[in-house]
Design a protein around this motif. Sequence first.
Motif, PDB file in Angstrom:
ATOM      1  N   PRO A 163       0.817  -1.230   0.000  1.00 14.80           N
ATOM      2  CA  PRO A 163       0.000   0.000   0.000  1.00 14.80           C
ATOM      3  C   PRO A 163       0.847   1.276   0.000  1.00 14.80           C
ATOM      4  O   PRO A 163       0.539   2.231  -0.725  1.00 14.80           O
ATOM      5  CB  PRO A 163      -0.825  -0.106   1.294  1.00 14.80           C
ATOM      6  CG  PRO A 163      -0.799  -1.541   1.662  1.00 14.80           C
ATOM      7  CD  PRO A 163       0.483  -2.090   1.145  1.00 14.80           C
ATOM      8  N   THR A 164       1.913   1.295   0.788  1.00 17.43           N
ATOM      9  CA  THR A 164       2.767   2.480   0.855  1.00 17.43           C
ATOM     10  C   THR A 164       3.472   2.725  -0.464  1.00 17.43           C
ATOM     11  O   THR A 164       3.487   3.852  -0.976  1.00 17.43           O
ATOM     12  CB  THR A 164       3.814   2.306   1.980  1.00 17.43           C
ATOM     13  OG1 THR A 164       3.135   2.030   3.191  1.00 17.43           O
ATOM     14  CG2 THR A 164       4.668   3.538   2.135  1.00 17.43           C
ATOM     15  N   LYS A 166       2.616   1.591  -3.393  1.00 22.79           N
ATOM     16  CA  LYS A 166       1.636   1.894  -4.437  1.00 22.79           C
ATOM     17  C   LYS A 166       1.241   3.367  -4.394  1.00 22.79           C
ATOM     18  O   LYS A 166       1.198   4.030  -5.432  1.00 22.79           O
ATOM     19  CB  LYS A 166       0.395   1.019  -4.282  1.00 22.79           C
ATOM     20  CG  LYS A 166      -0.645   1.282  -5.342  1.00 22.79           C
ATOM     21  CD  LYS A 166      -1.871   0.426  -5.149  1.00 22.79           C
ATOM     22  CE  LYS A 166      -2.911   0.766  -6.198  1.00 22.79           C
ATOM     23  NZ  LYS A 166      -4.148   0.021  -6.000  1.00 22.79           N
ATOM     24  N   SER A 167       0.964   3.889  -3.198  1.00 21.51           N
ATOM     25  CA  SER A 167       0.591   5.306  -3.114  1.00 21.51           C
ATOM     26  C   SER A 167       1.763   6.203  -3.516  1.00 21.51           C
ATOM     27  O   SER A 167       1.559   7.231  -4.169  1.00 21.51           O
ATOM     28  CB  SER A 167       0.086   5.664  -1.719  1.00 21.51           C
ATOM     29  OG  SER A 167       1.106   5.522  -0.772  1.00 21.51           O
ATOM     30  N   TRP A 168       2.998   5.809  -3.166  1.00 22.30           N
ATOM     31  CA  TRP A 168       4.171   6.576  -3.602  1.00 22.30           C
ATOM     32  C   TRP A 168       4.268   6.582  -5.126  1.00 22.30           C
ATOM     33  O   TRP A 168       4.481   7.622  -5.740  1.00 22.30           O
ATOM     34  CB  TRP A 168       5.453   5.982  -3.005  1.00 22.30           C
ATOM     35  CG  TRP A 168       6.685   6.599  -3.572  1.00 22.30           C
ATOM     36  CD1 TRP A 168       7.288   7.754  -3.186  1.00 22.30           C
ATOM     37  CD2 TRP A 168       7.453   6.104  -4.676  1.00 22.30           C
ATOM     38  NE1 TRP A 168       8.383   8.014  -3.979  1.00 22.30           N
ATOM     39  CE2 TRP A 168       8.504   7.011  -4.902  1.00 22.30           C
ATOM     40  CE3 TRP A 168       7.347   4.994  -5.498  1.00 22.30           C
ATOM     41  CZ2 TRP A 168       9.438   6.834  -5.905  1.00 22.30           C
ATOM     42  CZ3 TRP A 168       8.278   4.817  -6.500  1.00 22.30           C
ATOM     43  CH2 TRP A 168       9.315   5.720  -6.701  1.00 22.30           C
ATOM     44  N   VAL A 170       1.908   6.016  -7.434  1.00 20.31           N
ATOM     45  CA  VAL A 170       0.817   6.760  -8.067  1.00 20.31           C
ATOM     46  C   VAL A 170       1.057   8.269  -7.955  1.00 20.31           C
ATOM     47  O   VAL A 170       0.895   9.005  -8.940  1.00 20.31           O
ATOM     48  CB  VAL A 170      -0.547   6.357  -7.446  1.00 20.31           C
ATOM     49  CG1 VAL A 170      -1.660   7.298  -7.877  1.00 20.31           C
ATOM     50  CG2 VAL A 170      -0.882   4.923  -7.817  1.00 20.31           C
ATOM     51  N   SER A 171       1.475   8.727  -6.778  1.00 18.11           N
ATOM     52  CA  SER A 171       1.716  10.168  -6.624  1.00 18.11           C
ATOM     53  C   SER A 171       2.896  10.630  -7.471  1.00 18.11           C
ATOM     54  O   SER A 171       2.860  11.705  -8.060  1.00 18.11           O
ATOM     55  CB  SER A 171       1.934  10.528  -5.154  1.00 18.11           C
ATOM     56  OG  SER A 171       3.127   9.966  -4.668  1.00 18.11           O
ATOM     57  N   ARG A 172       3.943   9.823  -7.584  1.00 18.03           N
ATOM     58  CA  ARG A 172       5.098  10.172  -8.421  1.00 18.03           C
ATOM     59  C   ARG A 172       4.713  10.186  -9.895  1.00 18.03           C
ATOM     60  O   ARG A 172       5.157  11.048 -10.648  1.00 18.03           O
ATOM     61  CB  ARG A 172       6.250   9.192  -8.201  1.00 18.03           C
ATOM     62  CG  ARG A 172       6.909   9.289  -6.855  1.00 18.03           C
ATOM     63  CD  ARG A 172       7.778  10.490  -6.732  1.00 18.03           C
ATOM     64  NE  ARG A 172       8.857  10.382  -7.697  1.00 18.03           N
ATOM     65  CZ  ARG A 172       9.587  11.384  -8.100  1.00 18.03           C
ATOM     66  NH1 ARG A 172       9.378  12.578  -7.623  1.00 18.03           N
ATOM     67  NH2 ARG A 172      10.536  11.215  -8.976  1.00 18.03           N
ATOM     68  N   GLN A 173       3.898   9.221 -10.314  1.00 14.48           N
ATOM     69  CA  GLN A 173       3.475   9.196 -11.714  1.00 14.48           C
ATOM     70  C   GLN A 173       2.611  10.407 -12.047  1.00 14.48           C
ATOM     71  O   GLN A 173       2.743  10.995 -13.113  1.00 14.48           O
ATOM     72  CB  GLN A 173       2.728   7.893 -12.027  1.00 14.48           C
ATOM     73  CG  GLN A 173       3.641   6.697 -12.105  1.00 14.48           C
ATOM     74  CD  GLN A 173       2.887   5.399 -12.303  1.00 14.48           C
ATOM     75  OE1 GLN A 173       1.752   5.239 -11.886  1.00 14.48           O
ATOM     76  NE2 GLN A 173       3.561   4.433 -12.926  1.00 14.48           N
ATOM     77  N   LYS A 174       1.730  10.809 -11.117  1.00 12.55           N
ATOM     78  CA  LYS A 174       0.907  11.999 -11.343  1.00 12.55           C
ATOM     79  C   LYS A 174       1.783  13.241 -11.414  1.00 12.55           C
ATOM     80  O   LYS A 174       1.577  14.110 -12.262  1.00 12.55           O
ATOM     81  CB  LYS A 174      -0.129  12.157 -10.231  1.00 12.55           C
ATOM     82  CG  LYS A 174      -1.281  11.193 -10.335  1.00 12.55           C
ATOM     83  CD  LYS A 174      -2.266  11.401  -9.200  1.00 12.55           C
ATOM     84  CE  LYS A 174      -3.385  10.380  -9.275  1.00 12.55           C
ATOM     85  NZ  LYS A 174      -4.308  10.508  -8.130  1.00 12.55           N
TER      86      LYS A 174
END
Length: 188
Positions: A163-164, A166-168, A170-174
């Motif tokens: 989870p950690t 994945k959220s990292w 997704v935020s980096r890709q955005k």
Amino acid sequence: LGSSSSVPFTSIFSQLFMTVVVPLIIGQIVRRYIKDWLERKKPPFGAISSCVLLMIIYTTFCDTFANPNIDLDKFSLIIVVFIIFSVQMSFMFLTFLFSTRHNSTFTPADTVAIVFCSTHKSLTLGIPMLKIVFAGYEHLSLISVPLLIYHPAQILLGSLLVPTIKSWMVSRQKALKLTRQPKAPVKV
């Protein structure tokens, strides 16, 4: 462990070659000829692989802890577990740091793959290698304990970190998409 022995390198390398390299080569050759058939039939290789891995783990645990010469107390086992978790976390952290440096060309998805794949060690290769290299050695069970702990540790740590990470990712890709988008011209 307080003992020494000679190592028959030729025998070990020939057994490892026959156990690891030859099946890999044969599999690649056979795959070329039956690839289309396999894609049509879709045999349950995932389930077969999981069952074989489970059997290897089960038999190794049985061999390890049924051995009366294991002489492993609870405190030593706890220390080994702590060391293995520390080593695993250190490897994952270092690979994360190296793959996210400023001059790195890795994407966030690449970084996730690097973190999980570079630290992954499998019982399916490790146990047969240990059995070949240390064949006949009375402390083989004791030597296999760290590998028996490392494999479940990587699965546990991986599942806890998903989870950690994945959220990292997704935020980096955005953030990367926002910085790469061309700016719309402003009309005055």
